[in-house]
Design an enzyme around this catalytic site. Sequence first.
Site: not given
Lengths: 345, 345
Positions: B44-46, B87, B194, B235, B245-246
Site C-alpha cells: 500500500r501507499g501510492a 485501487r 496504518q 494519493d 489522501n487517506k
Amino acid sequence: MQAIVWNNGVVSFLDQTLLPHEERTCDTADYRVVAEAISSLRIRGAPAIGIAAAYGAALSILSPHVSDVAGALKELEESAGILAATRPTAVNLFHALDRIRRAAAGAAGGSLNALRERVVAEALSIHQEDIASCLSIARRGAALLPAECAVLTHCNAGALATGGMGTALGVIVEGYRQGKVRKVFADETRPLLQGARLTAWELRRAGIPVALLTDSSAGSLLASGAVQAVIVGADRIARNGDVANKVGTYPLAVLARRHSVPFYVAAPLSTIDRTARSGSEIPIEERNPLEVLELAGKRIAPEGVDVYAPAFDVTPNELVTAIVTEEGVYRPPFSELGTPVAGGE
Amino acid sequence: MQAIVWNNGVVSFLDQTLLPHEERTCDTADYRVVAEAISSLRIRGAPAIGIAAAYGAALSILSPHVSDVAGALKELEESAGILAATRPTAVNLFHALDRIRRAAAGAAGGSLNALRERVVAEALSIHQEDIASCLSIARRGAALLPAECAVLTHCNAGALATGGMGTALGVIVEGYRQGKVRKVFADETRPLLQGARLTAWELRRAGIPVALLTDSSAGSLLASGAVQAVIVGADRIARNGDVANKVGTYPLAVLARRHSVPFYVAAPLSTIDRTARSGSEIPIEERNPLEVLELAGKRIAPEGVDVYAPAFDVTPNELVTAIVTEEGVYRPPFSELGTPVAGGE
C-alpha cells in the site's frame, strides 16, 4: 431500556463494556462495586454517572454495619470521596454527591432510619429529575431541527448515558418520532467505540436508520452536505459556554462551522459548572494508554510508543450554535449560564 | 527496510497487513499475487503501488507461457488491466502502468528478449526514480521545518508506502537527522490503523520518539500548541493543488489552519493527475464496510447498521501550505502543477 435502576437497596446496571455483544445486568448493594463500574466505564455518560454516584452513596449508609447517625455520616463521607475520585471531568458526579451530602446533613438531627430514607429519596429525586430533564431536552432540541434532516452525533449521549431517554440521542429519537430526522450518522468514537457499540445499538433497538463512520470520516461527510445538524452531549459546560465532551467533539464543531452546519449541545443544567469561568478551568481526564494501544484486547501498535490519550476535549463557545437544556435553549454569548437556575445545582 | 524488491524475476514484498506483529516477506513470480496484494493492502501507499504494479506487469511477460512479442503484448494488456483495477484513487498506479505500456510499445519491433529487458528496465527505473524522489522530497521538506519542532502525521507515508525512504515520513526522518524534529505524533488512522501499525513501527525502528493518538484527538493536540507542522502524503493531487489522501487528512488540514500550523503535503510528481482540474474529479474509493464494522476480526457494531466508509478525502488547495515534490516546493495558487514537469509523467 434503563441503564441504572434502584430496587429497594440494590442498584442494577447494564454492563456497557459488554455491549453490543452481551446484555448483562449487574446487581449490587456495595457502593465499591458502583465506584468500580464508573471507573471502568461499565456505567458511563455524565448524567448516568451522577445518578449512579447518588445511588452508590445511598447504598453505603444502608449497609448493615452502619448502626447510628454518626456512623452513617462517616460512612457517607468515605463513600462520597471514593465515588468522587472515579472520574474527574463529568461535573454531574460532584453535583449529585453534593446533593446527597446536603440531604444527609439536613436529616442528621433525626433517626438513622429517617436519615436513610432522606438520602434514598434524594438519590431517587436526582434520577427522576434526570428523566424529566431528558424529556424536556428532547422536545426543545427536536424543535430546532429542520424537516427531513440527517444528523451526526459523537460518542453516546443516549438512554445508556442518562437516567432517561438521553440528551443528544433523546433529541434525535424525538426528532425521528416527529418525522424530522430521517437518518443518523454515528461516529464510532475511538478509543472505546461508544458510537459503534452503544449509539448504534440504541438506534437499532429504536428502529432508527443509522450509518456508522470512523471519526475522521466526518470531514468528508460534512463537506458532502449530507448532514443538516450535529448534536452531541456534554460532560461539563463552563459558565461561558465552553463545552467539555468526548474527545473528537471539538474537531466536529470546527468542521460543522466550516460547512455552516449547526452544532448543538444537549445537556441538563447539572452539567454546567458555574465555578469554571471557561473551558481552560475544566480538568481533562487522561485515560489508560492501553485503551489506545490495544483493540479488543489485541495490541495494535509496536512496543516503545508513547500515547496521547485525553478522554475529552473542549469546544469553545463561539463554535456552539446552541446549548439545549431542560429549562431552555441558550445561545451565544451564553451569559445566562453564569447565573444559578432552579434545578441546576 | 525495503517494502518491495525486484530480484531477477521475483517480486519480494513485506505483507503490511501483518505488521507490527509479524514481518513476513512474500516472494512471487505471479502478477496476480501482486494484484491481490495491492487490493488487500499487503502492499500500500501510492508510490509503492505504482512500483508494485510496474513489477507485476513485468512479471506477466516473463511468464514461461509467453513465447513471442505478440503474446507478450497481449499478456501485458491483460495484466495491466487487472493491476489497474486494484485501487482507483492512487494515480501513481496508472502513471506506472502507462510507462510500462509505452516501454513495451517502443520495443515491439525487436525480439521477445529485448522487449522483456526493456520492460524490466523500465520497472526498475520507476523504482530507482522513486528512491531518488523520496530523498529529494525529504531534503526539501526538512528545510521547511523549524528548529526543535514536533510534527503530526496521518496514515503511513513512509518507507513502507514508497520505494525509498518515504514521502511525509521521509521529511520527518530527515528532519530528525538534522536535529530539527524532536517528536512525532502519529494518528492511528482508522479503520486500518496504518498509523498505529506502520508509522509507529517505522519510527521506532529508526529510534525516533513517537506518540500515538486516536485520529480525533488531533483537535485538542493542535489546540494545545504542541505541534509545529502537519505533514502528510498524497494519493492523488489535482492540477489546482487539491489533495486526495487517506480519510481524515481533510479534518487535520482544517484544524491546522485554525491553529496557524503549517500543513505540508509531501509527494512525488507522479502523484499529480494533470487530467483532474480539481479534487472533485478524483475518484474516491469506498472500502468494504467490514473494515469499519470489525476490528481485529471482531465485530464492534450491532447488526443492521449502515456504513459510510470512504478510503480518502479531499483537502482543498487553500488549506495546503505547500506541496513538497522532488523537483521543488509548490505553494498556492499551485499554478505550476498544471504544467508537465520532467519526470512527472
